[in-house]
Each structure stands twice: as structure tokens, then as C-alpha cells.
Design an enzyme around this catalytic site. Structure first.
Site, PDB file in Angstrom:
ATOM      1  N   CYS A 194      32.969  52.897  -7.360  1.00 19.68           N
ATOM      2  CA  CYS A 194      32.508  53.546  -6.132  1.00 19.68           C
ATOM      3  C   CYS A 194      31.966  54.947  -6.412  1.00 19.68           C
ATOM      4  O   CYS A 194      32.293  55.582  -7.417  1.00 19.68           O
ATOM      5  CB  CYS A 194      33.627  53.568  -5.097  1.00 19.68           C
ATOM      6  N   GLU A 254      44.235  46.243  -5.636  1.00 22.32           N
ATOM      7  CA  GLU A 254      42.818  45.935  -5.419  1.00 22.32           C
ATOM      8  C   GLU A 254      42.420  44.680  -6.195  1.00 22.32           C
ATOM      9  O   GLU A 254      41.674  43.838  -5.688  1.00 22.32           O
ATOM     10  CB  GLU A 254      41.933  47.114  -5.841  1.00 22.32           C
ATOM     11  N   HIS A 258      47.475  55.284  -2.632  1.00 27.29           N
ATOM     12  CA  HIS A 258      48.482  55.577  -3.649  1.00 27.29           C
ATOM     13  C   HIS A 258      48.704  57.084  -3.793  1.00 27.29           C
ATOM     14  O   HIS A 258      48.239  57.717  -4.741  1.00 27.29           O
ATOM     15  CB  HIS A 258      48.055  54.968  -4.988  1.00 27.29           C
ATOM     16  N   HIS A 283      47.191  45.558 -10.161  1.00 22.52           N
ATOM     17  CA  HIS A 283      46.747  46.565  -9.194  1.00 22.52           C
ATOM     18  C   HIS A 283      46.410  45.856  -7.885  1.00 22.52           C
ATOM     19  O   HIS A 283      45.787  44.796  -7.887  1.00 22.52           O
ATOM     20  CB  HIS A 283      45.521  47.316  -9.727  1.00 22.52           C
ATOM     21  N   SER A 300      48.233  55.886  -8.887  1.00 20.82           N
ATOM     22  CA  SER A 300      46.864  55.987  -8.386  1.00 20.82           C
ATOM     23  C   SER A 300      45.897  55.771  -9.540  1.00 20.82           C
ATOM     24  O   SER A 300      45.763  56.620 -10.429  1.00 20.82           O
ATOM     25  CB  SER A 300      46.622  57.371  -7.761  1.00 20.82           C
ATOM     26  N   SER A 301      45.204  54.636  -9.528  1.00 22.39           N
ATOM     27  CA  SER A 301      44.313  54.287 -10.631  1.00 22.39           C
ATOM     28  C   SER A 301      43.245  55.347 -10.847  1.00 22.39           C
ATOM     29  O   SER A 301      43.003  55.790 -11.970  1.00 22.39           O
ATOM     30  CB  SER A 301      43.651  52.923 -10.359  1.00 22.39           C
ATOM     31  N   HIS A 338      43.299  49.146  -0.344  1.00 20.16           N
ATOM     32  CA  HIS A 338      42.988  48.429  -1.580  1.00 20.16           C
ATOM     33  C   HIS A 338      42.489  47.006  -1.342  1.00 20.16           C
ATOM     34  O   HIS A 338      41.967  46.369  -2.264  1.00 20.16           O
ATOM     35  CB  HIS A 338      44.229  48.370  -2.479  1.00 20.16           C
TER      36      HIS A 338
END
Length: 318
Positions: free
Chosen positions: A201, A132, A47, A130, A229-230, A80
Site C-alpha cells: 500500500c 491479513e 496492531h 498474519h 505490527s507488520s 486486516h
């Protein structure tokens, strides 16, 4: 001659590309080199608008769904992750596909399947829509995973068997936000099965810690990253909570000097999908108005790398 006012730039470290993003971008670049253009990419590979535009110029074609891709060209799945139905469809259409899913996202997929196989009801802490989250929920049959976005959701969640629940998380969330939700779940379900290691992460955690290390000293925090972008959005939120006036910007052109009125210290960082060149561009832009001194603030050292798919690996790769 007008003298420029002094300003200190606190440069957060680590910042910018993580190992998963670096791997995903390399997969697209090497696929174009090996197979020629065009190479199709399902969803933005990461993103960030600048990354996407650069890859488009090299010959990548970004699409949202597989049915937009011809069967005679390679397709890359984004970092993602994707629902299981996507590679199944690609196999059915006899397409050449390359999976750029971050290995840490894949780890969450494996954990979700493990819990499902053990008969547990699964909670996913994340943001609806999202990619992901869509990919993780798509690893299992419909209804097997319940999405929880807030502490209120955690308090309202009603499993069939409260003694047989597990949770996994989206990797790019705020550590602080997730801690509150996890605490609410543990209060209600003391036996809840947790990940072997926190699913957020290392790169997300490190970048947030780096922001905390500079935000208390900074009048203003500039976070380089795209609005979708989260992990970049979370960095700005962490900066705000830590006391800085935080702004998420795409690039130096998005910088509003009015934000810096009266500021003497500016923090600068970048989300995990933002190229380092964007950081340098912002520093150069600041130098047009201020006498800039840069101080790099190290919060962690990162040595993680992820292997590329064998079909794309070069002779010198490990």
C-alpha cells in the site's frame, strides 16, 4: 548547572496513522456512539496496544473468534480483513456486523478472486499467520492460494501449470523484500500475472521511503509501533539496512537511553497503526536528557481518505 548535550531529532514524514487505520478506528468509535457499549471487535482492530487499550476504555470488547460474541451486539471486523467464512457465519447468526477491512486489502481480495476465476494458480507473498494473510487466503477454497514467505519459497514453488500463475502480496511488507521475491518468481515464470498496481500500500511504501530519507543521517532510529505490527517491524528492518541502529518501541517508557550513548542524531518515525501522541512523548522524553532540536524530513505528502460505511456516516461526511 549541568548543560544537556545537544541532539538532533530527524522526524520522518509521513509517519503514523494511514487512511485505512484511521477509518478502522473511526468505525469502532462511531459504532460505540451509535449502538452503545459493548461493541465487539474480532481481532485487534489495528496492531497497536495503545489504540486497543483506548478503545477498550470506550467500550470495545476484543475477541479472536465470532463465537465469542453475543448475537445481540454489533461486531466489527478488523482492518486486516477476514476470511469469507466469517461474514457468512455472522449472517447465519443474524448478527449486525461492520467491516473495517482496509480498502487496499479488499483490493487484493478482489484481485485474488479475479485470478481464480480466470483459472490461474495464485501465489500470495506474505507472512504465515498474519491476519491479513489468513483473510486473503480465506477468500478462496483451501489450496487455491500458495503462500510464499521467502526467496527460497519462490524458487521451490511448483505449480501444476508454470505458464498460468499469478501473484498478489500482503500490503504491509517491505518493498525491498518483496522485490527480491517477485524477481525470483519472474525469473522462473516469465508469464506470471502481476497486480495492476503494486499491492504494497501507498502508506507502507511512503513510510519506508521516509525512513530511508533519515536513516543514513541518523546514529539511532526509533520506530514507534507494537511488535505484532507488520508494517512497524518492516520500518525497523529498513532502518537497519539503511545504516541506522534501529529499535522498535511501544512508547517512551520503552526507550533505553543506553542506545543513545554517543549519538548526536536520532531518527524518529511511527508505524501506520501508531498514534502521533507516542511520537511526541518520545521527543518529550529525549528533552529530559538532551537539548533537542527537531527537523521534519518530508518524503511524501498523503491526501488519501476512505469513506466510512453508510450506516455510520455522519451528515457532514463525504
Amino acid at each position: 548547572m549541568t548543560t544537556r548535550p545537544p541532539i538532533t531529532v530527524l522526524l520522518a514524514s509521513p509517519r503514523g496513522f494511514c487512511a485505512g487505520v484511521d477509518r478502522a478506528i473511526q468505525i469502532v468509535e462511531r459504532a460505540i456512539t451509535k449502538y452503545g457499549a459493548p461493541v465487539y471487535v474480532r481481532h485487534e482492530i489495528v496492531h497497536n496496544r495503545h489504540v486497543v487499550e483506548r478503545l477498550k476504555a470506550l467500550g470495545a470488547v476484543f475477541v479472536e473468534e465470532l463465537d465469542e460474541c453475543p448475537t445481540d451486539r454489533p461486531v466489527v471486523f478488523s482492518a486486516h480483513g477476514v476470511p469469507k467464512s466469517v461474514p457468512a457465519e455472522a449472517k447465519g447468526r443474524k448478527m449486525l456486523f461492520l467491516d473495517a477491512t482496509c480498502p487496499l486489502v479488499s483490493k487484493v481480495h478482489v484481485e485474488a478472486e479475479r485470478h481464480h476465476d480466470a483459472g490461474r494458480e495464485i501465489v500470495l507473498i506474505g507472512h504465515a499467520g498474519h491476519p491479513e494473510v489468513v483473510g486473503t487466503m480465506g477468500q478462496l477454497p483451501d489450496g487455491a492460494i500458495a503462500l510464499i514467505e521467502t526467496v527460497a519459497d519462490a524458487r521451490a514453488y511448483a505449480p501444476r501449470d508454470p505458464g498460468n500463475v499469478a501473484f498478489v502480496t500482503q500490503t504491509t511488507l517491505s518493498v525491498d523484500d518483496t522485490a527480491e521475491i517477485v524477481a525470483a518468481l519472474r525469473t522462473r515464470f516469465p508469464e506470471i500475472a502481476a497486480p495492476h498496481k503494486e499491492d504494497i500500500c501507498y502508506a507502507t511504501t511512503n513510510r519506508q521511503e521516509a525512513v530511508k530519507a533519515i536513516a543514513g543521517r541518523a546514529d539511532v532510529l526509533l520506530v514507534l509501533g507494537s511488535a505484532n505490527s507488520s508494517n512497524s517491524v518492516r520500518l525497523a528492518e529498513v532502518g537497519l539496512r539503511s545504516g541506522a541502529r534501529a529499535h522498535l518501541i511501544d512508547d517512551a517508557d520503552s526507550l533505553d537511553f543506553a542506545w543513545l550513548e554517543g549519538a548526536r542524531v536520532v531518527g524518529v518515525t511511527a508505524g501506520a497503526s501508531a498514534p502521533e501522541i507516542l511520537v511526541q512523548d518520545v521527543i518529550d522524553r529525549l528533552a529530559e536528557r538532551f537539548e533537542v532540536s527537531v527537523e521534519e524530513v518530508d518524503a511524501a505528502r498523503e491526501t488519501v481518505t476512505f469513506k466510512l460505511p453508510k450506516v455510520l456516516a455522519l451528515a457532514g461526511d463525504r
